[in-house]
Design an enzyme around this catalytic site. Structure first.
Site, PDB file in Angstrom:
ATOM      1  N   HIS A  21       0.825  -1.262   0.222  1.00 29.65           N
ATOM      2  CA  HIS A  21       0.093   0.160  -0.079  1.00 29.65           C
ATOM      3  C   HIS A  21       0.899   1.251   0.091  1.00 29.65           C
ATOM      4  CE1 HIS A  21       0.418  -0.454   4.277  1.00 29.65           C
ATOM      5  NE2 HIS A  21       0.581   0.957   4.539  1.00 29.65           N
ATOM      6  N   ASP A  27       0.821  -7.778   1.459  1.00 29.91           N
ATOM      7  CA  ASP A  27       1.173  -6.244   1.452  1.00 29.91           C
ATOM      8  C   ASP A  27       2.841  -6.031   1.712  1.00 29.91           C
ATOM      9  OD1 ASP A  27       0.758  -3.627   1.921  1.00 29.91           O
ATOM     10  OD2 ASP A  27       0.181  -3.901   4.093  1.00 29.91           O
ATOM     11  N   SER A  71       4.806   4.393   9.770  1.00 29.53           N
ATOM     12  CA  SER A  71       5.704   3.239   9.857  1.00 29.53           C
ATOM     13  C   SER A  71       5.471   2.175   9.158  1.00 29.53           C
ATOM     14  CB  SER A  71       5.694   3.011  11.557  1.00 29.53           C
ATOM     15  OG  SER A  71       4.466   2.427  11.784  1.00 29.53           O
TER      16      SER A  71
END
Length: 1000
Positions: free
Chosen positions: A88, A119, A202
């Site tokens: 993402h 991811d 983060s």
């Protein structure tokens, strides 16, 4: 749940009982215990390899919207220049990104891979670009992850350059987090969990052990607790090995690499044996699985969802328990995915149990990349591409359907929502993007055709809308963008052939030649004895139409939404006499399309020429008085004529609309008519007297209601605009006027030159004026002039750059002009018109004012306006710049540095968005060179090449100066301008500078 990029997507989700239980873990093994010195050495090695990623998604695509964000990544191969981060962060669509190392060296990075499901993704950079930092790559050690392992998360947490958070791995078998119902979600994998308390920014941080090895990849967190979720690295290690073969050692260029990925379009969940038993799993099957699995195995894989049209559709269903895959007991995601990735385009055998009944099915493993879109069509701002596996799984649609990722102007105007699936267009079934392009290529500009679509929120019903096919000059011609993993860019090419009617500059909205239609609406003469409800209601209704305006981009204000209003059969031509810019935006401030729809009773064509005034306007009739009976006549939403009787409560109420947070058109120096009945803000039309003569237009106004210091909302209200205000302008148009010609409905007409005093005024009661020191003699003279209003006009402010600026001051009372007392706004308008009639070359008003207890005589200059407004705008780096429009000048301030170009708007995903060049400020310098006007601005910016950083000096509306830098991106954001051509009444687009350096 929260994804830890700065976009911070939140979604509510019930927490399972398994997640709520606090796990009791044994003390970590002795070899995993580390001293403070061990951690210090590990962090000294890791921190230089961790980078801050600043990404800009240039277009909406698939699960992601256009926008700018920041996240974290870390170097996993320093020799080839490979950075690991989250999917993402890499984005599935076009992205421009930079990586900043700990020593503040910033380099461009390019996406080379984003996994279709999991991811994680990779950026590539040039290792030679790092000149001043010594760093080492961070090794990946997925096998080192274990419950109880002490870890550190090193990254850009909450925007901090370097943040180090401690934690302990508590779980290795957590379900993949669910972020959003219509966005990206990971699946078919376990996640790790620890209470490290990571926050936005983060995403992509390495989760390291005391030896400086990455054991997991930080991905998300739960906002309601300190839990953080980490992606295991086994699939990352496999992908990295493929990518490391993509660098050509001879040419030193990156080559695109295909990483085999297989799918059955199935989602599995790992369920405990207690749940599988409740699903009907036989005891002998459970015994077989337990015996063939490691002792720590606690469950099996269960089908959670099946994508329609996929290999498993109608063969498997939710609740099926997987026992064998190709003859092997399979209870873990990793084993299943390894087998599928090695079996692309081959069949696999699944043995399942459904309600205790054994079944065997053979399924063909699909290539996951083939159902992951790598191109899109951009037309009129809309982004359209095949439906991805991610969204097909979310919405339960077939992969590959025509999916609307962003509506843009054309589809938004028609009411097509985001995430819509286009099924039919112009009567043709649409099953692919190629079908849509084929239909578009045959349509002409302005054609109105039906479009059918379905939405995941109402999936069982098709909806049909009318789409006006027009790309407009605000947008480039339809283009196809295709991903190039070798360069990290998306290559573009024209979507339509050069002979396509849509690329023609000719607009043909309807077949009937309405430009040649002439309709005459004479005055209606009805004797009192013949008055009936029909003649009062129906006859004026025949001269009323429904007008719809829509704004593609806003040049002179912040609003950009479709609104409709009923009015007389004449378009507004002068800004100062309109109801409000939110209903009828200035025709030359914004690109506007009109649709006039007749009630169909007395006429069957749209009025294109005007004979005899406004529908039954009667400006010479006596003005309305308090208590007069009037009829409000208009059209319903079904275009049926309606009328409502009312009474005038105030025929001369002064408007007082304050400035909005963002400068936009607002009616000033205007008196309106108030009625005793509140008809709501949606009903509009005309006010007639009992004889059916139009006395006013019932129009909508927009104001901004403020709550406290930070919140506000728009509010609309309706009032009557006296017809004499509009008749004066119309008479000049009909009878001819000295001014620039403008093509209106196929006929060239001169635009009237209107002389105005660019001063905002407001009325004050004479009783209050006496308190400010106004003499009794002047009060008596003003009362004699106007015994009804009993007021004096005061100066609220002068327009910046006007001839009245520096002459009139705030609070001045305007007593007389040319020795004639002034009591209302119309008196000032008449005085300005008198200058034109007298051909006074001085162009100044002899004003008597009262200032701080003294009466003064001043010569105040007037200004001339033609009502055309803004005729030129420039799109540079994704922001719209223009000259300061009247709403900005009404604030009374322009920069001293020779003014400048005004930023009216910015686009999501543009360099202006990425670097903070937002609206409501002037650009006064570019690279130290002044930009007092648009010509100077174009001259300066044309010298700057693609990818170069630009130093921009700006001044905000509040007067605060600022210097910022931004990097030009001609690939996704070329520089272009729009100019309004009065000869053709259209905006003409011209490319100033693009990536191919072709300058027109």
């Amino acid at each position: 749940m929260e994804r830890l990029g700065s976009e911070g997507v939140l979604a509510g989700m019930e927490t399972s009982m398994k997640e709520e239980l606090c796990m009791e873990i044994d003390p970590p093994y002795k070899e995993n215990q580390a001293t403070a010195d061990d951690w210090r050495r590990a962090l000294n090695m890791v921190v230089p390899a961790v980078v801050v990623l600043r990404t800009t998604a240039c277009r909406a695509f698939d699960t992601e919207s256009a926008g700018a964000s920041y996240a974290t990544g870390f170097v996993v191969d320093k020799h080839r220049g490979i950075i690991l981060t989250n999917r993402h962060v890499v984005k599935p669509g076009p992205v421009v990104a930079e990586a900043m190392f700990v020593n503040r060296e910033e380099i461009p990075v390019y996406p080379i891979y984003r996994d279709p499901v999991h991811d994680f993704g990779f950026f590539h950079y040039d290792p030679c670009a790092i000149q001043f930092l010594s760093y080492e790559e961070i090794p990946l050690a997925p096998e080192a992850a274990c419950v109880g392992l002490e870890i550190r998360v090193v990254g850009n947490d909450s925007g901090e350059k370097v943040s180090i958070l401690a934690g302990t791995l508590a779980r290795l078998d957590r379900d993949a987090p669910h972020y959003k119902k219509d966005g990206y979600n990971d699946f078919n994998t376990f996640y790790m969990q620890a209470a490290s308390g990571t926050k936005g920014g983060s995403s992509g941080s390495p989760v390291i052990d005391w030896q400086g090895r990455a054991v997991a990849l930080n991905a998300g967190s739960k906002t309601s607790s300190a839990s953080a979720f980490f992606l295991p690295l086994e699939r990352v290690v496999r992908a990295l090995k493929f990518l490391q073969q993509g660098r050509d050692s001879i040419t030193n260029k990156w080559e695109a690499v295909t990483i085999p990925r297989g799918t059955l379009q199935l989602t599995f969940l790992h369920k405990g044996f207690d749940e599988t038993r409740r699903l009907g799993l036989r005891s002998e099957t459970e015994q077989l699985v337990r015996h063939a699995s490691p002792p720590e195995e606690t469950g099996m894989l269960v089908v959670d969802s099946v994508v329609p049209g996929g290999p498993a559709h109608k063969l498997l269903e939710p609740g099926d328990v997987l026992v064998h895959l190709n003859g092997e007991v399979t209870t873990q995601f990793l084993k299943m995915e390894n087998l599928l990735d090695d079996s692309v385009n081959h069949k696999v055998q699944l043995q399942i149990e459904r309600g205790g009944k054994p079944m065997t099915v053979e399924l063909l493993v699909q290539d996951l990349h083939l159902i992951t879109p790598d191109y899109f069509l951009e037309v009129s701002g809309a982004v359209i591409h095949p439906l991805s596996y991610q969204q097909a799984r979310n919405f339960r649609f077939h992969c590959g359907l025509v999916y609307v990722a962003e509506q843009g102007y054309m589809l938004f105007r028609a009411g097509v929502p985001r995430h819509a699936i286009i099924k039919k267009f112009a009567g043709v079934d649409i099953s692919s993007v190629d079908d849509l392009i084929s239909v578009l290529s045959k349509l002409s500009r302005g054609a109105r055709v039906p479009l059918e679509y379905i939405s995941h929120t109402d999936r069982h019903r098709r909806k049909s809308v009318l789409v006006t096919v027009d790309r407009h000059e605000w947008y480039a011609p339809p283009q196809i963008y295709t991903r190039n993993d070798g360069s990290g860019l998306w290559n573009l090419k024209p979507a339509l052939p050069l002979d396509s009617p849509l690329l023609s500059s000719t607009i043909n909205p309807i077949k009937q030649d309405l430009a040649s239609t002439r309709v005459s609406l004479g005055a209606i003469s009805v004797s009192p004895m013949e008055q009936t409800h029909h003649c009062i209601n129906q006859e004026p209704a025949d001269g009323v139409t429904s007008m719809e305006t829509s704004c593609e981009h806003v040049a002179d204000g912040p609003q950009c939404e479709d609104e409709s209003d009923a009015g007389t059969k004449k378009r507004r031509v002068e800004e100062d006499i309109s109801a409000d810019g939110s209903i009828l935006p200035d025709s030359l401030h914004e690109q506007v399309e009109e649709r006039l729809e007749d009630s169909g009773t007395a006429t069957d064509a749209v009025l294109r020429d005007y004979q005899g005034g406004v529908a039954n306007a009667s400006p010479e009739q006596p003005a309305l008085c308090r208590g007069d009976s009037v009829y409000l006549v208009g059209l319903s939403r079904s275009l049926q004529g309606t009328s409502r009787k009312s009474f005038v409560t105030n025929p001369c109420a002064a408007l007082n609309i304050g400035s909005a947070d963002c400068p936009r058109y607002r009616a000033t120096n205007m008196e309106v008519i108030e009625l005793d009945t509140d008809f709501g803000s949606t009903f509009s039309g005309v006010i007639t007297d009992e004889h059916g003569r139009v006395q006013a237009i019932w129009g909508s106004f927009s104001t901004q209601l403020k709550y406290g210091c930070s919140s506000s909302e728009d509010h609309q209200f309706v009032r009557g605009i006296p017809i004499y205000t509009i008749s004066k302008i119309l008479d000049k148009i009909i009878n001819g006027a000295d001014g620039p010609t403008l093509l209106i409905n196929g006929v060239k007409r001169p635009m009237p030159i209107v002389r105005i005093l660019e001063v905002e005024l407001y009325p004050t009661l004479l009783s209050k004026a006496r308190s400010f020191g106004l003499t009794d003699s002047w009060i008596q003279e003003l009362v004699n002039k106007d015994p009804i209003r009993r007021q004096v006009l005061r100066v609220k402010g002068c327009f910046a750059g006007s001839k009245a600026e520096n002459l009139l001051e705030q609070g001045d009372m305007v007593l007389a002009i040319n020795k004639e007392p002034v009591t209302c706004f119309r008196d000032i308008e008449d005085a300005c018109q008198e200058l034109d009639r007298c051909n006074d070359s001085d162009e100044k008003l002899k004003m008597t004012i009262f200032r701080q207890g003294r009466e003064m005589e001043l010569l105040v200059g007037t200004d001339v306006r033609d009502g055309i407004g803004t005729t030129r705008v420039i799109n540079w780096c994704g922001c719209i710049v223009q000259g300061p429009h009247p709403a900005v000048r009404a604030l009374g301030y322009l920069p001293e540095e020779g003014h400048g170009v005004y930023v009216a708007r910015w686009c999501h995903g543009s360099p202006a968005h990425r670097y903070g060049l937002y609206a409501l400020q002037w650009i006064v310098e570019v690279n130290g060179k002044p930009t007092p006007d648009l010509d100077a601005f174009v001259t300066v910016t044309k010298e700057i090449e693609h990818g170069e950083f630009v130093r921009v000096r700006t001044i905000h509306l509040n007067g605060k100066p600022r210097v910022l830098t931004l990097k030009q991106d001609f690939h996704y954001w070329p520089t272009w301008e729009l100019r309004f051509d009065p000869e053709t009444a259209v905006w003409v687009r011209r490319t100033i500078k693009a990536l191919d350096c072709s300058t027109v």
